[in-house]
Design a protein around this motif. Structure first.
Motif, PDB file in Angstrom:
ATOM      1  N   ASP A 278      -2.061  -2.984  -4.873  1.00 52.38           N
ATOM      2  CA  ASP A 278      -0.785  -3.063  -4.159  1.00 52.38           C
ATOM      3  C   ASP A 278      -0.215  -1.672  -3.877  1.00 52.38           C
ATOM      4  OD1 ASP A 278       1.442  -4.180  -3.044  1.00 52.38           O
ATOM      5  OD2 ASP A 278       2.383  -4.740  -4.934  1.00 52.38           O
TER       6      ASP A 278
ATOM      7  N   ASP B 199      -5.239  -7.608  -5.648  1.00 58.13           N
ATOM      8  CA  ASP B 199      -4.640  -6.701  -4.671  1.00 58.13           C
ATOM      9  C   ASP B 199      -4.304  -5.352  -5.308  1.00 58.13           C
ATOM     10  OD1 ASP B 199      -3.172  -5.468  -2.668  1.00 58.13           O
ATOM     11  OD2 ASP B 199      -1.519  -6.900  -2.707  1.00 58.13           O
TER      12      ASP B 199
ATOM     13  N   SER C 155       1.129  -2.963  -8.595  1.00 59.81           N
ATOM     14  CA  SER C 155       1.115  -1.625  -8.004  1.00 59.81           C
ATOM     15  C   SER C 155       0.755  -0.558  -9.025  1.00 59.81           C
ATOM     16  CB  SER C 155       2.485  -1.304  -7.406  1.00 59.81           C
ATOM     17  OG  SER C 155       3.445  -1.153  -8.434  1.00 59.81           O
TER      18      SER C 155
ATOM     19  N   ASN D 272      -1.370  -9.318  -7.566  1.00 63.87           N
ATOM     20  CA  ASN D 272      -0.996  -7.985  -7.114  1.00 63.87           C
ATOM     21  C   ASN D 272      -0.223  -7.211  -8.183  1.00 63.87           C
ATOM     22  OD1 ASN D 272       0.941 -10.061  -5.237  1.00 63.87           O
ATOM     23  ND2 ASN D 272       2.057  -8.632  -6.538  1.00 63.87           N
TER      24      ASN D 272
ATOM     25  N   LYS E  63       4.262 -12.963  -0.618  1.00 66.00           N
ATOM     26  CA  LYS E  63       4.039 -12.017  -1.708  1.00 66.00           C
ATOM     27  C   LYS E  63       5.160 -12.135  -2.737  1.00 66.00           C
ATOM     28  CE  LYS E  63       2.018  -7.486  -2.163  1.00 66.00           C
ATOM     29  NZ  LYS E  63       1.586  -6.302  -1.418  1.00 66.00           N
TER      30      LYS E  63
ATOM     31  N   THR F  45      -3.555  -3.285  -0.129  1.00 69.20           N
ATOM     32  CA  THR F  45      -2.364  -3.112   0.692  1.00 69.20           C
ATOM     33  C   THR F  45      -2.209  -1.625   0.958  1.00 69.20           C
ATOM     34  OG1 THR F  45      -1.302  -5.058  -0.281  1.00 69.20           O
ATOM     35  CG2 THR F  45       0.130  -3.475   0.826  1.00 69.20           C
TER      36      THR F  45
ATOM     37  N   HIS G   7       6.670  -9.600   2.400  1.00 65.50           N
ATOM     38  CA  HIS G   7       6.816  -8.804   1.187  1.00 65.50           C
ATOM     39  C   HIS G   7       8.137  -9.130   0.490  1.00 65.50           C
ATOM     40  CE1 HIS G   7       3.693  -5.362   1.598  1.00 65.50           C
ATOM     41  NE2 HIS G   7       3.179  -6.533   1.924  1.00 65.50           N
TER      42      HIS G   7
END
Length: 420
Positions: free
Chosen positions: A83, A81, A47, A45, A288, A101, A262
Protein backbone atom coordinates in the motif's frame (compact mmCIF):
# COMPACT_ATOMS: atom_id res chain seq x y z
CA UNK A 1 -1.61 -4.08 -23.76
CA UNK A 2 -0.27 -7.50 -22.88
CA UNK A 3 -2.67 -10.07 -21.55
CA UNK A 4 -2.62 -10.01 -17.78
CA UNK A 5 -1.79 -13.08 -15.78
CA UNK A 6 -3.09 -11.83 -12.43
CA UNK A 7 -6.59 -10.46 -12.94
CA UNK A 8 -8.44 -8.77 -10.13
CA UNK A 9 -12.09 -9.96 -10.13
CA UNK A 10 -15.01 -7.56 -10.43
CA UNK A 11 -15.52 -7.04 -6.70
CA UNK A 12 -12.74 -6.74 -4.15
CA UNK A 13 -12.32 -5.36 -0.66
CA UNK A 14 -9.11 -4.00 0.80
CA UNK A 15 -8.76 -5.17 4.39
CA UNK A 16 -6.23 -3.83 6.86
CA UNK A 17 -4.87 -6.08 9.58
CA UNK A 18 -2.65 -3.88 11.71
CA UNK A 19 -1.41 -6.65 14.03
CA UNK A 20 -1.74 -9.66 11.69
CA UNK A 21 -4.25 -11.38 13.98
CA UNK A 22 -7.56 -10.89 12.08
CA UNK A 23 -6.96 -12.42 8.65
CA UNK A 24 -9.21 -15.39 9.41
CA UNK A 25 -12.08 -13.27 10.75
CA UNK A 26 -11.75 -10.88 7.80
CA UNK A 27 -11.78 -13.74 5.31
CA UNK A 28 -14.82 -15.18 7.11
CA UNK A 29 -16.76 -12.11 5.94
CA UNK A 30 -15.83 -12.92 2.32
CA UNK A 31 -16.90 -16.52 2.92
CA UNK A 32 -20.28 -15.22 4.13
CA UNK A 33 -20.56 -13.11 0.97
CA UNK A 34 -19.91 -16.17 -1.17
CA UNK A 35 -22.60 -18.06 0.73
CA UNK A 36 -24.94 -15.15 0.00
CA UNK A 37 -24.23 -15.53 -3.71
CA UNK A 38 -21.53 -12.99 -4.52
CA UNK A 39 -17.74 -13.23 -4.77
CA UNK A 40 -15.83 -10.44 -3.06
CA UNK A 41 -12.11 -11.16 -2.96
CA UNK A 42 -9.91 -9.89 -0.13
CA UNK A 43 -6.88 -7.69 -0.68
CA UNK A 44 -4.85 -7.38 2.51
CA UNK A 45 -3.32 -3.91 2.59
CA UNK A 46 -0.75 -2.41 4.95
CA UNK A 47 1.42 0.61 4.25
CA UNK A 48 5.12 1.05 4.88
CA UNK A 49 4.29 3.67 7.51
CA UNK A 50 2.05 1.21 9.38
CA UNK A 51 4.72 -1.49 9.26
CA UNK A 52 7.27 0.98 10.62
CA UNK A 53 4.97 2.13 13.45
CA UNK A 54 4.14 -1.42 14.50
CA UNK A 55 7.56 -2.88 13.84
CA UNK A 56 6.15 -5.52 11.50
CA UNK A 57 7.12 -6.77 8.07
CA UNK A 58 5.07 -7.53 4.91
CA UNK A 59 6.15 -11.16 5.18
CA UNK A 60 4.10 -11.42 8.40
CA UNK A 61 1.00 -10.14 6.61
CA UNK A 62 1.53 -12.74 3.88
CA UNK A 63 1.96 -15.51 6.44
CA UNK A 64 -1.28 -14.54 8.21
CA UNK A 65 -3.24 -14.30 4.93
CA UNK A 66 -1.94 -17.65 3.64
CA UNK A 67 -2.80 -19.34 6.94
CA UNK A 68 -6.36 -17.95 6.90
CA UNK A 69 -6.90 -19.02 3.29
CA UNK A 70 -5.72 -22.54 4.09
CA UNK A 71 -7.77 -22.83 7.27
CA UNK A 72 -11.03 -21.64 5.71
CA UNK A 73 -10.50 -23.47 2.42
CA UNK A 74 -10.76 -20.28 0.36
CA UNK A 75 -10.31 -21.19 -3.33
CA UNK A 76 -11.05 -17.82 -4.96
CA UNK A 77 -8.26 -15.30 -5.60
CA UNK A 78 -6.77 -13.17 -2.82
CA UNK A 79 -4.04 -10.55 -2.84
CA UNK A 80 -1.54 -8.73 -0.67
CA UNK A 81 -1.27 -4.99 -1.35
CA UNK A 82 1.98 -3.06 -0.98
CA UNK A 83 0.00 0.00 0.00
CA UNK A 84 1.31 3.41 -1.08
CA UNK A 85 4.78 2.31 -2.11
CA UNK A 86 7.39 4.22 -4.08
CA UNK A 87 10.90 3.36 -5.25
CA UNK A 88 12.41 4.15 -1.84
CA UNK A 89 10.05 1.86 0.12
CA UNK A 90 9.20 -0.96 -2.27
CA UNK A 91 12.05 -3.40 -1.64
CA UNK A 92 10.66 -5.36 1.31
CA UNK A 93 7.25 -5.65 -0.36
CA UNK A 94 8.56 -7.30 -3.53
CA UNK A 95 8.54 -10.95 -2.44
CA UNK A 96 5.32 -11.16 -0.36
CA UNK A 97 3.06 -8.82 -2.38
CA UNK A 98 1.17 -9.25 -5.64
CA UNK A 99 -0.83 -5.98 -5.62
CA UNK A 100 0.96 -2.63 -5.66
CA UNK A 101 -0.65 0.76 -5.00
CA UNK A 102 1.70 3.17 -6.76
CA UNK A 103 2.07 6.26 -4.58
CA UNK A 104 2.66 9.34 -6.72
CA UNK A 105 1.03 11.88 -4.40
CA UNK A 106 4.21 13.93 -4.03
CA UNK A 107 4.42 14.41 -7.79
CA UNK A 108 0.83 15.58 -8.34
CA UNK A 109 0.95 19.28 -9.20
CA UNK A 110 4.65 19.31 -10.02
CA UNK A 111 5.07 20.55 -13.60
CA UNK A 112 6.21 17.99 -16.12
CA UNK A 113 8.89 18.72 -18.70
CA UNK A 114 7.30 21.24 -21.13
CA UNK A 115 8.45 19.12 -24.07
CA UNK A 116 6.70 16.06 -22.59
CA UNK A 117 3.50 18.04 -22.05
CA UNK A 118 3.60 19.37 -25.61
CA UNK A 119 4.19 15.86 -26.97
CA UNK A 120 1.29 14.49 -24.92
CA UNK A 121 -1.14 17.13 -26.22
CA UNK A 122 0.04 16.53 -29.81
CA UNK A 123 -0.40 12.78 -29.37
CA UNK A 124 -4.01 13.17 -28.20
CA UNK A 125 -5.97 15.49 -30.49
CA UNK A 126 -9.13 13.57 -29.48
CA UNK A 127 -8.95 15.29 -26.08
CA UNK A 128 -9.15 18.78 -27.58
CA UNK A 129 -12.51 20.21 -28.65
CA UNK A 130 -15.82 18.43 -28.06
CA UNK A 131 -15.30 15.26 -26.04
CA UNK A 132 -18.30 12.94 -25.92
CA UNK A 133 -18.19 10.14 -23.36
CA UNK A 134 -20.92 7.50 -23.76
CA UNK A 135 -23.07 7.36 -20.66
CA UNK A 136 -22.62 11.06 -19.86
CA UNK A 137 -25.39 13.23 -21.23
CA UNK A 138 -23.53 16.47 -21.86
CA UNK A 139 -20.36 16.50 -23.97
CA UNK A 140 -17.28 18.24 -22.61
CA UNK A 141 -15.75 21.22 -24.40
CA UNK A 142 -12.01 21.59 -24.03
CA UNK A 143 -9.23 23.50 -25.70
CA UNK A 144 -5.50 23.00 -25.98
CA UNK A 145 -4.83 25.23 -22.97
CA UNK A 146 -7.11 23.14 -20.76
CA UNK A 147 -5.54 19.80 -21.78
CA UNK A 148 -2.10 21.33 -21.30
CA UNK A 149 -3.00 22.50 -17.78
CA UNK A 150 -4.29 19.05 -16.75
CA UNK A 151 -1.23 17.38 -18.25
CA UNK A 152 0.95 19.85 -16.36
CA UNK A 153 -0.73 18.85 -13.10
CA UNK A 154 -0.71 15.06 -13.52
CA UNK A 155 1.80 14.02 -16.19
CA UNK A 156 4.85 14.05 -13.90
CA UNK A 157 2.95 11.88 -11.41
CA UNK A 158 1.95 9.41 -14.12
CA UNK A 159 5.53 9.28 -15.38
CA UNK A 160 6.64 8.52 -11.81
CA UNK A 161 4.06 5.70 -11.69
CA UNK A 162 5.57 4.43 -14.92
CA UNK A 163 9.03 4.30 -13.37
CA UNK A 164 7.73 2.37 -10.35
CA UNK A 165 5.76 0.00 -12.59
CA UNK A 166 8.76 -0.78 -14.81
CA UNK A 167 10.89 -1.45 -11.74
CA UNK A 168 8.25 -3.91 -10.51
CA UNK A 169 8.17 -5.64 -13.90
CA UNK A 170 11.95 -5.92 -13.81
CA UNK A 171 11.88 -7.49 -10.35
CA UNK A 172 8.64 -9.52 -10.40
CA UNK A 173 7.91 -10.11 -14.06
CA UNK A 174 5.12 -8.71 -16.22
CA UNK A 175 1.64 -9.84 -15.27
CA UNK A 176 2.68 -11.21 -11.88
CA UNK A 177 1.03 -8.42 -9.90
CA UNK A 178 -1.95 -6.06 -9.94
CA UNK A 179 -1.05 -2.37 -10.36
CA UNK A 180 -3.20 0.42 -8.89
CA UNK A 181 -2.62 4.14 -9.36
CA UNK A 182 -3.90 6.55 -6.74
CA UNK A 183 -4.86 10.09 -7.75
CA UNK A 184 -6.97 10.93 -4.72
CA UNK A 185 -4.41 13.01 -2.83
CA UNK A 186 -5.03 16.24 -4.69
CA UNK A 187 -6.87 19.48 -4.02
CA UNK A 188 -10.06 19.01 -6.01
CA UNK A 189 -12.08 16.17 -7.60
CA UNK A 190 -11.28 15.30 -11.19
CA UNK A 191 -14.02 15.77 -13.74
CA UNK A 192 -14.65 12.82 -16.08
CA UNK A 193 -12.68 14.50 -18.88
CA UNK A 194 -9.77 15.14 -16.50
CA UNK A 195 -9.86 11.49 -15.48
CA UNK A 196 -9.85 10.59 -19.17
CA UNK A 197 -6.72 12.71 -19.70
CA UNK A 198 -5.03 10.96 -16.75
CA UNK A 199 -5.98 7.54 -18.16
CA UNK A 200 -4.61 8.49 -21.58
CA UNK A 201 -1.31 9.37 -19.90
CA UNK A 202 -1.31 6.08 -17.98
CA UNK A 203 -1.90 4.19 -21.24
CA UNK A 204 0.99 6.10 -22.84
CA UNK A 205 3.21 4.88 -19.99
CA UNK A 206 1.99 1.35 -20.75
CA UNK A 207 0.89 0.73 -17.16
CA UNK A 208 -1.85 -1.97 -17.28
CA UNK A 209 -3.66 -0.62 -14.22
CA UNK A 210 -6.58 -2.63 -12.93
CA UNK A 211 -7.79 -0.07 -10.38
CA UNK A 212 -7.59 3.71 -10.16
CA UNK A 213 -8.42 5.86 -7.14
CA UNK A 214 -9.59 9.31 -8.22
CA UNK A 215 -10.45 12.20 -5.93
CA UNK A 216 -14.16 12.42 -5.11
CA UNK A 217 -16.16 15.31 -3.70
CA UNK A 218 -16.49 15.39 0.09
CA UNK A 219 -14.35 14.27 2.99
CA UNK A 220 -13.21 10.68 3.45
CA UNK A 221 -12.10 10.85 7.07
CA UNK A 222 -10.59 7.83 8.78
CA UNK A 223 -13.12 5.40 10.24
CA UNK A 224 -16.19 7.64 10.13
CA UNK A 225 -18.98 8.30 7.65
CA UNK A 226 -18.69 10.30 4.45
CA UNK A 227 -19.09 14.05 4.86
CA UNK A 228 -20.42 15.75 1.76
CA UNK A 229 -23.12 15.97 -0.90
CA UNK A 230 -24.26 12.37 -1.50
CA UNK A 231 -26.16 13.06 -4.78
CA UNK A 232 -23.09 14.85 -6.13
CA UNK A 233 -20.87 11.91 -5.15
CA UNK A 234 -23.31 9.52 -6.85
CA UNK A 235 -23.17 11.55 -10.06
CA UNK A 236 -19.37 11.73 -10.00
CA UNK A 237 -19.09 8.00 -9.35
CA UNK A 238 -21.37 7.13 -12.28
CA UNK A 239 -19.53 9.52 -14.57
CA UNK A 240 -16.13 8.15 -13.54
CA UNK A 241 -17.37 4.65 -14.42
CA UNK A 242 -18.35 5.97 -17.86
CA UNK A 243 -14.97 7.67 -18.33
CA UNK A 244 -13.15 4.44 -17.43
CA UNK A 245 -15.26 2.36 -19.84
CA UNK A 246 -14.51 4.88 -22.61
CA UNK A 247 -10.77 4.88 -21.82
CA UNK A 248 -10.65 1.08 -21.87
CA UNK A 249 -12.06 1.11 -25.42
CA UNK A 250 -10.07 4.12 -26.60
CA UNK A 251 -6.65 3.37 -25.15
CA UNK A 252 -6.57 -0.39 -24.73
CA UNK A 253 -6.42 -0.36 -20.95
CA UNK A 254 -7.34 -3.62 -19.17
CA UNK A 255 -11.00 -4.54 -19.56
CA UNK A 256 -11.33 -5.14 -15.81
CA UNK A 257 -10.14 -1.62 -14.88
CA UNK A 258 -12.33 -0.33 -12.05
CA UNK A 259 -12.68 2.42 -9.50
CA UNK A 260 -10.95 2.13 -6.14
CA UNK A 261 -12.51 4.00 -3.21
CA UNK A 262 -9.72 4.92 -0.83
CA UNK A 263 -10.54 5.38 2.86
CA UNK A 264 -13.73 3.60 1.93
CA UNK A 265 -14.35 2.01 5.31
CA UNK A 266 -17.43 3.17 7.20
CA UNK A 267 -18.64 5.54 4.44
CA UNK A 268 -22.14 4.20 4.99
CA UNK A 269 -24.07 7.07 3.41
CA UNK A 270 -22.52 6.52 -0.05
CA UNK A 271 -22.68 2.72 -0.14
CA UNK A 272 -26.10 2.65 -1.81
CA UNK A 273 -24.84 5.02 -4.52
CA UNK A 274 -21.86 2.75 -5.16
CA UNK A 275 -24.04 -0.38 -5.23
CA UNK A 276 -26.59 1.18 -7.60
CA UNK A 277 -23.88 2.46 -9.97
CA UNK A 278 -22.01 -0.82 -10.30
CA UNK A 279 -25.27 -2.79 -10.59
CA UNK A 280 -26.67 -0.63 -13.38
CA UNK A 281 -23.37 -0.37 -15.30
CA UNK A 282 -21.93 -3.84 -14.73
CA UNK A 283 -18.71 -2.23 -13.53
CA UNK A 284 -16.56 -3.48 -10.71
CA UNK A 285 -15.34 -1.68 -7.60
CA UNK A 286 -12.52 -1.98 -5.07
CA UNK A 287 -13.55 -0.77 -1.62
CA UNK A 288 -10.45 -0.01 0.42
CA UNK A 289 -10.88 -0.40 4.17
CA UNK A 290 -8.14 -0.55 6.75
CA UNK A 291 -8.39 0.82 10.30
CA UNK A 292 -11.98 -0.29 10.77
CA UNK A 293 -10.67 -3.76 11.73
CA UNK A 294 -8.28 -2.32 14.31
CA UNK A 295 -11.21 -0.50 15.90
CA UNK A 296 -13.20 -3.75 16.00
CA UNK A 297 -10.31 -5.30 17.91
CA UNK A 298 -10.67 -2.60 20.57
CA UNK A 299 -14.45 -3.04 20.56
CA UNK A 300 -14.04 -6.80 20.97
CA UNK A 301 -11.66 -6.32 23.88
CA UNK A 302 -13.98 -3.82 25.56
CA UNK A 303 -17.02 -6.03 24.99
CA UNK A 304 -15.23 -8.99 26.59
CA UNK A 305 -14.83 -7.03 29.84
CA UNK A 306 -12.24 -7.73 32.50
CA UNK A 307 -8.64 -7.45 31.35
CA UNK A 308 -9.81 -6.79 27.77
CA UNK A 309 -11.77 -3.74 28.84
CA UNK A 310 -8.79 -2.50 30.88
CA UNK A 311 -6.55 -2.75 27.79
CA UNK A 312 -9.10 -0.76 25.77
CA UNK A 313 -9.21 1.94 28.46
CA UNK A 314 -5.43 2.07 28.62
CA UNK A 315 -5.21 2.54 24.84
CA UNK A 316 -7.66 5.43 25.10
CA UNK A 317 -5.79 7.03 28.01
CA UNK A 318 -2.49 6.95 26.14
CA UNK A 319 -4.04 8.11 22.86
CA UNK A 320 -5.70 11.01 24.66
CA UNK A 321 -2.41 12.00 26.27
CA UNK A 322 -0.51 11.86 22.97
CA UNK A 323 -3.26 13.02 20.64
CA UNK A 324 -1.26 15.80 18.92
CA UNK A 325 1.57 13.42 18.06
CA UNK A 326 -0.81 10.68 16.89
CA UNK A 327 -3.04 12.98 14.86
CA UNK A 328 -0.33 14.97 13.06
CA UNK A 329 0.37 12.43 10.25
CA UNK A 330 -3.39 12.11 9.60
CA UNK A 331 -4.37 15.77 9.94
CA UNK A 332 -5.94 15.97 6.46
CA UNK A 333 -8.17 12.92 6.99
CA UNK A 334 -9.53 13.38 10.51
CA UNK A 335 -11.84 15.96 12.10
CA UNK A 336 -11.67 15.62 15.88
CA UNK A 337 -13.44 18.04 18.20
CA UNK A 338 -11.29 18.04 21.39
CA UNK A 339 -14.28 19.30 23.39
CA UNK A 340 -16.13 16.08 22.56
CA UNK A 341 -13.38 13.78 23.80
CA UNK A 342 -14.18 12.36 27.24
CA UNK A 343 -11.39 12.55 29.78
CA UNK A 344 -9.48 9.35 30.52
CA UNK A 345 -10.77 9.59 34.06
CA UNK A 346 -14.35 9.49 32.80
CA UNK A 347 -13.60 6.56 30.49
CA UNK A 348 -11.96 4.68 33.37
CA UNK A 349 -15.39 4.56 35.00
CA UNK A 350 -17.17 3.19 31.92
CA UNK A 351 -18.76 -0.22 31.67
CA UNK A 352 -18.15 -2.45 28.66
CA UNK A 353 -21.45 -1.30 27.21
CA UNK A 354 -20.56 2.39 27.58
CA UNK A 355 -17.18 1.96 25.90
CA UNK A 356 -18.58 -0.10 23.03
CA UNK A 357 -21.49 2.31 22.52
CA UNK A 358 -19.12 5.26 22.21
CA UNK A 359 -16.77 3.50 19.77
CA UNK A 360 -18.94 1.23 17.61
CA UNK A 361 -19.98 2.95 14.37
CA UNK A 362 -23.71 2.94 15.03
CA UNK A 363 -24.99 6.43 14.30
CA UNK A 364 -28.42 5.58 15.70
CA UNK A 365 -26.86 5.19 19.15
CA UNK A 366 -26.83 8.55 20.97
CA UNK A 367 -23.67 7.50 22.82
CA UNK A 368 -21.67 7.10 19.56
CA UNK A 369 -18.72 9.51 19.60
CA UNK A 370 -17.11 10.22 16.22
CA UNK A 371 -14.25 12.21 17.77
CA UNK A 372 -13.35 9.38 20.14
CA UNK A 373 -13.56 6.92 17.24
CA UNK A 374 -11.18 8.94 15.08
CA UNK A 375 -8.69 9.38 17.91
CA UNK A 376 -8.61 5.65 18.56
CA UNK A 377 -8.39 5.03 14.80
CA UNK A 378 -5.01 6.78 14.70
CA UNK A 379 -4.05 5.39 18.12
CA UNK A 380 -2.86 1.96 17.00
CA UNK A 381 0.68 3.12 17.77
CA UNK A 382 -0.25 2.89 21.46
CA UNK A 383 -1.17 -0.78 21.12
CA UNK A 384 2.01 -1.38 19.12
CA UNK A 385 4.07 -0.08 22.05
CA UNK A 386 2.32 -2.55 24.35
CA UNK A 387 3.86 -5.35 22.28
CA UNK A 388 3.08 -8.88 23.42
CA UNK A 389 0.71 -7.67 26.11
CA UNK A 390 -1.69 -6.36 23.45
CA UNK A 391 -1.29 -9.42 21.23
CA UNK A 392 -1.94 -11.76 24.12
CA UNK A 393 -5.09 -9.81 24.97
CA UNK A 394 -6.30 -10.35 21.38
CA UNK A 395 -5.62 -14.07 21.67
CA UNK A 396 -7.28 -14.34 25.09
CA UNK A 397 -10.40 -12.64 23.75
CA UNK A 398 -10.35 -14.10 20.25
CA UNK A 399 -14.04 -15.06 20.13
CA UNK A 400 -15.29 -11.56 20.98
CA UNK A 401 -12.78 -9.81 18.72
CA UNK A 402 -13.30 -12.13 15.73
CA UNK A 403 -17.08 -11.88 15.95
CA UNK A 404 -16.92 -8.08 15.84
CA UNK A 405 -14.42 -8.03 12.97
CA UNK A 406 -16.47 -10.41 10.80
CA UNK A 407 -19.81 -8.77 11.59
CA UNK A 408 -18.44 -5.32 10.84
CA UNK A 409 -16.97 -6.29 7.47
CA UNK A 410 -19.92 -8.33 6.27
CA UNK A 411 -22.96 -6.50 7.67
CA UNK A 412 -21.73 -2.91 7.49
CA UNK A 413 -19.47 -3.02 4.43
CA UNK A 414 -19.86 -6.01 2.11
CA UNK A 415 -23.64 -6.35 2.37
CA UNK A 416 -24.59 -2.74 1.47
CA UNK A 417 -21.91 -2.25 -1.19
CA UNK A 418 -21.92 -5.59 -2.98
CA UNK A 419 -25.24 -7.21 -2.11
CA UNK A 420 -27.46 -4.16 -1.66
Amino acid sequence: MNELIKQLPRFSIGVGDRFAHQAKSQLAACVQAKSAGIEVVPVWNKSNREHNIIGSDPAQTRKAADAAVKELGWTAPFYLDADHINLTTVERFLAPCDFFTLDVAEMIGKPADPADVKAFVSRHPELVGTVTIPGITEPFHTDEAFVTSIANKFLAAVQDAGRIYRFLVERKGEGNFVPEVSMDETDSPQTPVELLIILAAIADEKIPIQTIAPKFTGRFNKGVDYVGDVPQFAREFREDIAAIAFAVQKYGLPANLKLSVHSGSDKFSIYKSIHDAVTSSGAGVHLKTAGTTWLEEIIGLAEAGGAGLEIAKEVYREAYGHREELCAPYATVIDIDPAKLPTPEAVDGWTSEQFVSALRHDQSNPAYNASLRQLLHVGFKVAAKMGDRYLKALEANEESVARNVTTNLFDRHIRPVFLG
